[in-house]
Enzyme design. Structure first.
Site, PDB file in Angstrom:
ATOM      1  N   ASP A   1      -8.761  -4.344  -6.205  1.00 58.46           N
ATOM      2  CA  ASP A   1      -8.265  -3.663  -5.009  1.00 58.46           C
ATOM      3  C   ASP A   1      -8.959  -2.311  -4.885  1.00 58.46           C
ATOM      4  O   ASP A   1      -8.821  -1.454  -5.758  1.00 58.46           O
ATOM      5  CB  ASP A   1      -6.745  -3.471  -5.118  1.00 58.46           C
ATOM      6  CG  ASP A   1      -6.105  -2.967  -3.834  1.00 58.46           C
ATOM      7  OD1 ASP A   1      -6.747  -2.177  -3.117  1.00 58.46           O
ATOM      8  OD2 ASP A   1      -4.965  -3.355  -3.553  1.00 58.46           O
TER       9      ASP A   1
ATOM     10  N   HIS B   1      -7.470  -5.801  -0.838  1.00 58.96           N
ATOM     11  CA  HIS B   1      -6.352  -4.865  -0.821  1.00 58.96           C
ATOM     12  C   HIS B   1      -5.037  -5.609  -0.614  1.00 58.96           C
ATOM     13  O   HIS B   1      -4.849  -6.260   0.413  1.00 58.96           O
ATOM     14  CB  HIS B   1      -6.567  -3.844   0.294  1.00 58.96           C
ATOM     15  CG  HIS B   1      -5.514  -2.786   0.365  1.00 58.96           C
ATOM     16  ND1 HIS B   1      -5.001  -2.173  -0.754  1.00 58.96           N
ATOM     17  CD2 HIS B   1      -4.880  -2.224   1.435  1.00 58.96           C
ATOM     18  CE1 HIS B   1      -4.099  -1.282  -0.382  1.00 58.96           C
ATOM     19  NE2 HIS B   1      -3.996  -1.304   0.936  1.00 58.96           N
TER      20      HIS B   1
ATOM     21  N   SER C   1       0.841  -1.195   0.000  1.00 61.38           N
ATOM     22  CA  SER C   1       0.000   0.000   0.000  1.00 61.38           C
ATOM     23  C   SER C   1       0.879   1.249   0.000  1.00 61.38           C
ATOM     24  O   SER C   1       1.732   1.392  -0.876  1.00 61.38           O
ATOM     25  CB  SER C   1      -0.948  -0.055   1.205  1.00 61.38           C
ATOM     26  OG  SER C   1      -2.013   0.862   1.064  1.00 61.38           O
TER      27      SER C   1
END
Length: 435
Positions: A376, A404, A144
């Site tokens: 995602d 995610h 991320s």
């Protein structure tokens, strides 16, 4: 400031014959890399654990590394509960006023520190740590926001890149409007996936048949209407209330990893919609934002999120432009678009500025593996393509799934490809897709 920043760092030793150090970052921004590294057995595969020391550094301003302080516990509660879809001029003015709280609070409580917690600064810290542990190159796993940290490092020090995995790509070239817009659409699609799945279970509080598109549309509309009704009619939640903003926020935070979170979200929604009890849904949100049962936040992840995000990506528009974005985004992301648009105001007129990198080519770097998941919601798949294409040595690994990030998230194909790359340096073939 006295000119120095103390950084918290931890190392988990390799279980076998060590070949190097793997630095890790869990994203956020605001997530503790120290805590992430301590969970080494679950964040990387056994082959990686065997050959690498796993090292985590809390980035500046985060966790135990000179943490920023920006808001009181009550202010964080108030910010989360603020009506993000204003229906009147007075509600809009209240929202504009509340949006200033993070920046002014950081300025008052953290002073000069708030100008030195940007991603470029943290990337340079990584290089210092690389040198300290004695490695010639930086091996790195960033998920991320951690992918942006890694890509920034690669741009600054391309000749010192070892084996780098960027999972759930957040490209540096996107401004805050582009990031927020992409996430609004991504979470809207994720909500549709949740509702469709919900309709296949007997305990779903929504009505319809998951095999009939019109039923899924109707169930989504019903859920949105239920959320909106909490504006005037919040639900009791113990000694608190579940209002519209908190209900939407709780749902959004549980759309990250469907395999793990759908059942819990479905159960909490059932108790809220059927029984009128908002406490379970609010408890889900509390667990996501590190709010303890006593009302105290157990870490500074929320404050660090604003401090780093707004420094890296300040919002340069006006209130009028935000109002227009909220209206525009309501068409394609009716559940989350308007409130996410209004949320841009938190980064307006941020009272600090820092060096920024807005493109990453990392010319001359070793192969960099970018991993992107087709469904995602927080870091949409297209962002992975953008990052892989911008990196001179980027290679994209696609995970055809929902949720995610990809590594250690249920796909043996993804896990094997990343483990093989980290241990041997062998990148997956061009165009590799895992399902």
């Amino acid at each position: 400031m006295d000119g120095t920043i103390d950084l918290a760092i931890t190392r988990v030793r390799a279980t076998g014959e060590r070949i190097g150090t793997l630095f890790v970052n869990p994203g956020g921004p605001g997530g503790s890399a120290v805590n992430y590294a301590k969970a080494a057995d679950s964040i990387v595969g056994a082959p990686v654990r065997e050959r690498f020391d796993i090292v985590g550094i809390d980035p500046r301003g985060v966790g135990s590394s000179e943490p920023v302080s920006c808001m009181s516990d009550q202010e964080m509660d108030d910010l989360a509960a603020m009506d993000g879809t204003p229906d009147s001029e007075s509600e809009e003015q209240a929202l504009v006023s509340m949006a200033q709280v993070p920046g002014l609070g950081c300025q008052e409580s953290s002073g000069d520190l708030m100008a030195y917690v940007g991603t470029v600064d943290s990337a340079r810290d990584l290089d210092i740590a690389r040198s300290v542990v004695g490695d010639d190159v930086l091996n790195f796993l960033g998920v991320s926001y951690g992918s942006m940290l890694g890509a920034t490092y690669a741009e600054l020090f391309p000749d010192r890149v070892g084996r780098m995995v960027l999972d759930g790509a957040l490209p540096t070239e996107l401004d805050i409007v582009e990031v927020t817009h992409g996430q609004a659409i991504g979470f809207e699609l994720a909500l549709r996936s949740f509702v469709s799945d919900c309709l296949t279970h007997g305990d779903c509080p929504l009505d319809g048949d998951a095999t009939v598109e019109a039923d899924v549309d109707a169930a989504l509309e019903d859920l949105r209407a239920w959320i909106a009704a909490r504006d005037e009619d919040p639900l009791p939640a113990g000694d608190r209330e579940l209002n519209e903003a908190l209900a939407a926020y709780a749902i959004l935070t549980y759309l990250y990893v469907p395999e793990y979170d759908y059942p819990r979200l479905r159960e909490a929604l059932g108790k809220a919609i059927v029984n009128g009890d908002g406490k379970p849904l609010l408890a889900l949100l509390d667990s996501r934002v590190s709010r303890g049962p006593d009302g105290r936040y157990t870490d500074n992840s929320t404050e660090a999120f604003y401090a780093v995000t707004c420094l890296d990506r300040p919002y340069l528009g006006t209130v009028d432009e935000v109002r227009m974005l909220a209206s525009d985004w309501s068409a394609e992301a009716p559940t989350f678009g308007p409130s996410l648009a209004w949320g841009l105001l938190a980064c307006k007129d941020w009272p600090a500025a820092a060096e920024r990198i807005t493109s990453t080519t990392a010319a001359g770097a070793n192969p960099i593996l970018v991993v992107s998941t087709t469904g995602d919601p927080a870091t949409p798949y297209e962002w992975g393509k953008v990052l892989a294409d911008s990196l001179e040595s980027g290679r994209l690994l696609t995970y055809d799934s929902i949720g995610h990030t990809a590594y250690q998230n249920g796909s043996s194909c993804v896990d094997h490809a990343i483990d093989e790359y980290l241990v041997s340096g062998s990148v997956p073939a061009e165009g590799t897709i895992c399902t």
